[in-house]
Design an enzyme around this catalytic site. Structure first.
Site, PDB file in Angstrom:
ATOM      1  N   PHE A 149      18.460 144.798  60.603  1.00 10.53           N
ATOM      2  CA  PHE A 149      19.420 145.805  61.060  1.00 10.53           C
ATOM      3  C   PHE A 149      20.788 145.662  60.398  1.00 10.53           C
ATOM      4  O   PHE A 149      21.556 146.608  60.347  1.00 10.53           O
ATOM      5  CB  PHE A 149      19.589 145.723  62.593  1.00 10.53           C
ATOM      6  CG  PHE A 149      20.529 144.625  63.024  1.00 10.53           C
ATOM      7  CD1 PHE A 149      21.903 144.845  63.057  1.00 10.53           C
ATOM      8  CD2 PHE A 149      20.060 143.367  63.364  1.00 10.53           C
ATOM      9  CE1 PHE A 149      22.777 143.822  63.426  1.00 10.53           C
ATOM     10  CE2 PHE A 149      20.918 142.344  63.724  1.00 10.53           C
ATOM     11  CZ  PHE A 149      22.289 142.581  63.758  1.00 10.53           C
ATOM     12  N   LYS A 173      10.050 149.893  55.573  1.00  9.11           N
ATOM     13  CA  LYS A 173      10.018 149.813  57.044  1.00  9.11           C
ATOM     14  C   LYS A 173      11.385 149.223  57.441  1.00  9.11           C
ATOM     15  O   LYS A 173      11.550 148.018  57.536  1.00  9.11           O
ATOM     16  CB  LYS A 173       8.860 148.905  57.479  1.00  9.11           C
ATOM     17  CG  LYS A 173       8.306 149.188  58.852  1.00  9.11           C
ATOM     18  CD  LYS A 173       9.332 149.142  59.971  1.00  9.11           C
ATOM     19  CE  LYS A 173       9.769 147.753  60.335  1.00  9.11           C
ATOM     20  NZ  LYS A 173      10.921 147.762  61.296  1.00  9.11           N
ATOM     21  N   GLU A 176      14.382 149.352  63.180  1.00  6.09           N
ATOM     22  CA  GLU A 176      14.297 150.473  64.113  1.00  6.09           C
ATOM     23  C   GLU A 176      15.608 150.655  64.895  1.00  6.09           C
ATOM     24  O   GLU A 176      15.779 151.633  65.609  1.00  6.09           O
ATOM     25  CB  GLU A 176      13.109 150.280  65.071  1.00  6.09           C
ATOM     26  CG  GLU A 176      13.155 149.053  65.984  1.00  6.09           C
ATOM     27  CD  GLU A 176      12.745 147.733  65.300  1.00  6.09           C
ATOM     28  OE1 GLU A 176      12.866 147.622  64.064  1.00  6.09           O
ATOM     29  OE2 GLU A 176      12.340 146.803  66.023  1.00  6.09           O
ATOM     30  N   ARG A 177      16.549 149.700  64.724  1.00  8.25           N
ATOM     31  CA  ARG A 177      17.806 149.816  65.471  1.00  8.25           C
ATOM     32  C   ARG A 177      18.808 150.736  64.778  1.00  8.25           C
ATOM     33  O   ARG A 177      19.665 151.327  65.431  1.00  8.25           O
ATOM     34  CB  ARG A 177      18.430 148.432  65.653  1.00  8.25           C
ATOM     35  CG  ARG A 177      17.536 147.521  66.468  1.00  8.25           C
ATOM     36  CD  ARG A 177      18.170 146.177  66.589  1.00  8.25           C
ATOM     37  NE  ARG A 177      17.217 145.171  66.970  1.00  8.25           N
ATOM     38  CZ  ARG A 177      17.367 143.878  66.707  1.00  8.25           C
ATOM     39  NH1 ARG A 177      18.431 143.457  66.076  1.00  8.25           N
ATOM     40  NH2 ARG A 177      16.471 143.011  67.102  1.00  8.25           N
ATOM     41  N   SER A 226      14.973 137.535  60.332  1.00  5.83           N
ATOM     42  CA  SER A 226      15.183 136.207  60.917  1.00  5.83           C
ATOM     43  C   SER A 226      14.100 135.238  60.419  1.00  5.83           C
ATOM     44  O   SER A 226      13.010 135.652  60.013  1.00  5.83           O
ATOM     45  CB  SER A 226      15.151 136.307  62.440  1.00  5.83           C
ATOM     46  OG  SER A 226      13.922 136.872  62.838  1.00  5.83           O
ATOM     47  N   CYS A 281      24.058 137.544  57.042  1.00  5.07           N
ATOM     48  CA  CYS A 281      23.325 136.318  56.712  1.00  5.07           C
ATOM     49  C   CYS A 281      24.170 135.413  55.827  1.00  5.07           C
ATOM     50  O   CYS A 281      23.858 134.248  55.667  1.00  5.07           O
ATOM     51  CB  CYS A 281      22.018 136.650  56.017  1.00  5.07           C
ATOM     52  SG  CYS A 281      22.289 137.375  54.408  1.00  5.07           S
ATOM     53  N   GLU A 383      21.314 129.999  64.999  1.00  3.19           N
ATOM     54  CA  GLU A 383      22.046 131.035  64.264  1.00  3.19           C
ATOM     55  C   GLU A 383      22.580 131.996  65.318  1.00  3.19           C
ATOM     56  O   GLU A 383      21.815 132.743  65.937  1.00  3.19           O
ATOM     57  CB  GLU A 383      21.103 131.778  63.302  1.00  3.19           C
ATOM     58  CG  GLU A 383      21.834 132.830  62.492  1.00  3.19           C
ATOM     59  CD  GLU A 383      20.919 133.708  61.644  1.00  3.19           C
ATOM     60  OE1 GLU A 383      19.772 133.966  62.050  1.00  3.19           O
ATOM     61  OE2 GLU A 383      21.375 134.156  60.584  1.00  3.19           O
TER      62      GLU A 383
HETATM   63  P1  NAD Z   1      14.440 140.511  62.717  1.00 10.52           P
HETATM   64  O1  NAD Z   1      13.710 139.375  62.135  1.00 10.52           O
HETATM   65  O2  NAD Z   1      14.457 140.695  64.183  1.00 10.52           O
HETATM   66  O3  NAD Z   1      13.856 141.892  62.115  1.00 10.52           O
HETATM   67  C1  NAD Z   1      13.662 142.082  60.735  1.00 10.52           C
HETATM   68  C2  NAD Z   1      12.554 143.098  60.534  1.00 10.52           C
HETATM   69  O4  NAD Z   1      11.339 142.579  61.068  1.00 10.52           O
HETATM   70  C3  NAD Z   1      12.800 144.427  61.211  1.00 10.52           C
HETATM   71  O5  NAD Z   1      12.383 145.472  60.363  1.00 10.52           O
HETATM   72  C4  NAD Z   1      11.938 144.347  62.468  1.00 10.52           C
HETATM   73  O6  NAD Z   1      11.476 145.609  62.894  1.00 10.52           O
HETATM   74  C5  NAD Z   1      10.790 143.472  62.040  1.00 10.52           C
HETATM   75  N1  NAD Z   1      10.241 142.663  63.143  1.00 10.52           N
HETATM   76  C6  NAD Z   1      10.875 142.286  64.270  1.00 10.52           C
HETATM   77  N2  NAD Z   1      10.062 141.543  65.041  1.00 10.52           N
HETATM   78  C7  NAD Z   1       8.893 141.437  64.373  1.00 10.52           C
HETATM   79  C8  NAD Z   1       7.654 140.773  64.659  1.00 10.52           C
HETATM   80  N3  NAD Z   1       7.465 140.070  65.776  1.00 10.52           N
HETATM   81  N4  NAD Z   1       6.672 140.880  63.753  1.00 10.52           N
HETATM   82  C9  NAD Z   1       6.843 141.562  62.617  1.00 10.52           C
HETATM   83  N5  NAD Z   1       7.987 142.214  62.316  1.00 10.52           N
HETATM   84  C10 NAD Z   1       9.014 142.158  63.175  1.00 10.52           C
HETATM   85  O7  NAD Z   1      15.938 140.454  62.125  1.00 10.52           O
HETATM   86  P2  NAD Z   1      17.189 141.339  62.513  1.00 10.52           P
HETATM   87  O8  NAD Z   1      17.673 140.955  63.865  1.00 10.52           O
HETATM   88  O9  NAD Z   1      16.926 142.771  62.234  1.00 10.52           O
HETATM   89  O10 NAD Z   1      18.233 140.827  61.406  1.00 10.52           O
HETATM   90  C11 NAD Z   1      19.024 139.687  61.543  1.00 10.52           C
HETATM   91  C12 NAD Z   1      18.394 138.486  60.880  1.00 10.52           C
HETATM   92  O11 NAD Z   1      18.170 138.753  59.494  1.00 10.52           O
HETATM   93  C13 NAD Z   1      19.296 137.251  60.901  1.00 10.52           C
HETATM   94  O12 NAD Z   1      18.517 136.120  61.154  1.00 10.52           O
HETATM   95  C14 NAD Z   1      19.883 137.212  59.492  1.00 10.52           C
HETATM   96  O13 NAD Z   1      20.317 135.944  59.065  1.00 10.52           O
HETATM   97  C15 NAD Z   1      18.715 137.687  58.707  1.00 10.52           C
HETATM   98  N6  NAD Z   1      19.131 138.185  57.409  1.00 10.52           N
HETATM   99  C16 NAD Z   1      18.810 137.433  56.316  1.00 10.52           C
HETATM  100  C17 NAD Z   1      19.213 137.858  55.065  1.00 10.52           C
HETATM  101  C18 NAD Z   1      18.871 137.068  53.851  1.00 10.52           C
HETATM  102  O14 NAD Z   1      19.012 137.586  52.751  1.00 10.52           O
HETATM  103  N7  NAD Z   1      18.433 135.822  53.957  1.00 10.52           N
HETATM  104  C19 NAD Z   1      19.924 139.057  54.930  1.00 10.52           C
HETATM  105  C20 NAD Z   1      20.217 139.790  56.073  1.00 10.52           C
HETATM  106  C21 NAD Z   1      19.802 139.352  57.305  1.00 10.52           C
END
Ligand code: NAD
Length: 498
Positions: A149, A173, A176-177, A226, A281, A383
């Site tokens: 998101f 994909k 969704e937020r 994450s 991140c 985090e």
């Molecule tokens: P998230 O892991 O909750 O979601 C990421 C994606 O995975 C979304 O599209 C979501 O719909 C999907 N998803 C969520 N739950 C899932 C599941 N159980 N199974 C499969 N798919 C699922 O992350 P977020 O809250 O949207 O974003 C924040 C996180 O992303 C933080 O941990 C941040 O550090 C990380 N991030 C990392 C980078 C990087 O380059 N390393 C960059 C940006 C964000």
């Protein structure tokens, strides 16, 4: 109520979706739209559209493919203000920050406008008698990107730009937020001349992600989110034989040496710790001053700055920091702040009581600063992904380096110093993927690659730069022998060049 559909074969559609999820305005807590959640049939429709369009796109010469990106870049620039406002309305970050989100993605679209050069293969003339050898990079076919998101423009653009410029079809994909900007990007790509079916967008959570990970027509998956989900995506896609890169969470440390300019270091920590409400991140969430005096000075420099930070909605131009993404996130951050107090850290700036008149239902979190944080505390281990900065005091440079290296995450880190020797040593030894020297948020430009180490990334190729071209293509190597090099008779030994 606005309904956000999927983008399949060039058309926005709710397809077969029977379920919808609310999209909130984080500044007010109000529902502003609902987004369709994709079914298996929607995924199959997107894959079918991609499969139908991809061969012709792959056969289009790279210069023509690149021209679509020139147009795409121009259209994103044309709509920059609207896109930024739309992004802020769903994410909550300030409009200027949203422009930064879009621009850092746009730079990758600019980079891949050089696709003809980036996709050139290798050629050896005369690898043997009458023998030439050449390697070419061919698209993987259909790629998919699953994005978080916090950067709803930049991260989709990181993935879709090189994938498509390399001749693939792509299924995005997004989170969704905040799904609206990815949809607008897909519409702009069509306006730029991208054929229908090459870029499809599907919304949803775990169900559609699982569908992608197990789909036999999808060859490569790029994920950012994450760490627990990144691990899962990496393991699942790899077990299906797909190419996969999965980027996870972070806990970025910034070391402040005694010789650093404390005002500049404090300003840097403000932007890196509290910009985008800490939801980056590459945010700095741990400040590591070296020596007690440095610690006292940096905390003293930070306190008045944090107390002056202007927290407010993106619609107020004076806002420097917006709300966090959801009520659940706000509650989680509040619980972590309580745990920090209970576990013995000193709450040097207390953001708990923050409230904004007229926005009481928004997901605002006041900025907090913890001093005397230790590595056993939850605020250090987790985090937080919110506006909470922890100061871990360190006795020596070696202790600060070890602390950074012992942390399970390895996305970004920085050192603030005037001492070139210390900076050089830090960059050489630290086990983190992106390092800043007097740069708090060292996000590489599009022509370098982005990626962390340790629990921040799984897979072996990074986002953007030439790594991305490699990720979205397969190498094919051709060995050609011409009649003048062919000897009579069969050869039974392993072929060697004589
Ligand atoms: P998230 O892991 O909750 O979601 C990421 C994606 O995975 C979304 O599209 C979501 O719909 C999907 N998803 C969520 N739950 C899932 C599941 N159980 N199974 C499969 N798919 C699922 O992350 P977020 O809250 O949207 O974003 C924040 C996180 O992303 C933080 O941990 C941040 O550090 C990380 N991030 C990392 C980078 C990087 O380059 N390393 C960059 C940006 C964000």
């Amino acid at each position: 109520m606005r309904t956000i559909g999927h983008f399949i074969d060039g058309v926005e559609t709710t397809g077969n979706s029977a379920e919808f999820q609310d999209v909130f305005n984080p500044a007010t807590g109000e529902v502003q739209a609902r987004v369709a959640l994709a079914t298996e049939a929607d995924l199959d429709a997107a894959v079918a559209a991609a499969a139908a369009a991809q061969p012709k796109w792959a056969a289009t010469n790279p210069q023509r493919r690149a021209r679509v990106f020139f147009n795409f870049v121009a259209l994103i620039n044309r709509d920059m203000q609207d896109l930024a406002e739309l992004l802020s309305a769903e994410h909550g970050k300030t409009v200027e920050d949203s422009k930064g989100d879009i621009l850092r993605g746009l730079e990758v679209a600019e980079f891949v406008a050089g696709a003809p050069h980036l996709l050139k293969g290798e050629f050896t003339d005369g690898a043997g008698p009458g023998i030439d050898m050449y390697s070419m990079r061919q698209p993987v076919g259909i790629g998919a990107g699953i994005t978080p998101f916090n950067f709803p423009a930049m991260i989709p653009l990181w993935m879709l730009s090189p994938a498509i410029a390399a001749g693939n079809a792509f299924i995005l994909k997004p989170s969704e937020r905040d799904p609206s900007v990815p949809m607008r990007l897909a519409q702009l790509a069509i306006e730029a001349g991208l054929p229908r079916g090459i870029l499809n967008v599907l919304h949803g959570g775990k169900a559609v992600v699982d569908g992608i990970l197990h789909h036999d027509q999808i060859s490569a998956v790029s994920f950012v989110g994450s760490t627990p989900i990144a691990r899962y995506v990496y393991a699942t896609a790899a077990s299906e034989g797909k190419r996969v890169q999965a980027f996870g969470g972070a806990k970025n440390h910034m070391i402040i040496m005694p010789d650093a300019d404390m005002d500049k270091a404090a300003d840097a920590l403000m932007g890196a710790g509290y910009g985008s409400a800490g939801e980056r991140c590459m945010a700095v969430s741990v400040a590591v001053p070296v020596g007690e005096e440095t610690a006292d000075r940096i905390v003293a420099a930070l306190k008045p700055r944090i107390e002056k930070l202007k927290v407010g909605p993106a619609t107020d131009k004076a806002s420097e920091m917006g709300p966090v993404i959801t009520r659940a996130s706000k509650d989680r951050i509040a619980a972590l702040v309580e745990s920090g107090i209970a576990q013995g850290a000193t709450l040097a700036v207390d953001g708990r009581a923050f409230s904004l008149q007229g926005y009481e239902n928004g997901y605002f979190v006041g900025p907090s600063l913890f001093d005397h944080v230790t590595t056993d505390m939850d605020i250090y281990k987790e985090e937080i992904f919110g506006p909470v900065l922890s100061v871990v005091r360190s006795k020596t440079y070696e202790d600060a380096l070890r602390l950074t290296m012992d942390n399970p995450y390895g996305n970004g880190t920085a050192i603030f110093t005037r001492d070139g020797d210390a900076a050089r040593d830090f960059a050489a030894r630290v086990n983190v993927g992106m390092v800043g020297i007097n740069v708090p948020v060292p996000v590489p430009l599009a022509y370098h690659s982005f990626g962390g180490w340790k629990a921040s990334a799984f897979g072996d190729l990074n986002q953007h730069g030439t790594d991305a071209i490699k990720f979205w293509t397969r190498t094919k190597t051709v060995t050609a022998r011409w009649p003048s090099g062919i000897k009579d008779g069969a050869e039974f030994q392993m072929p060697v060049m004589k």
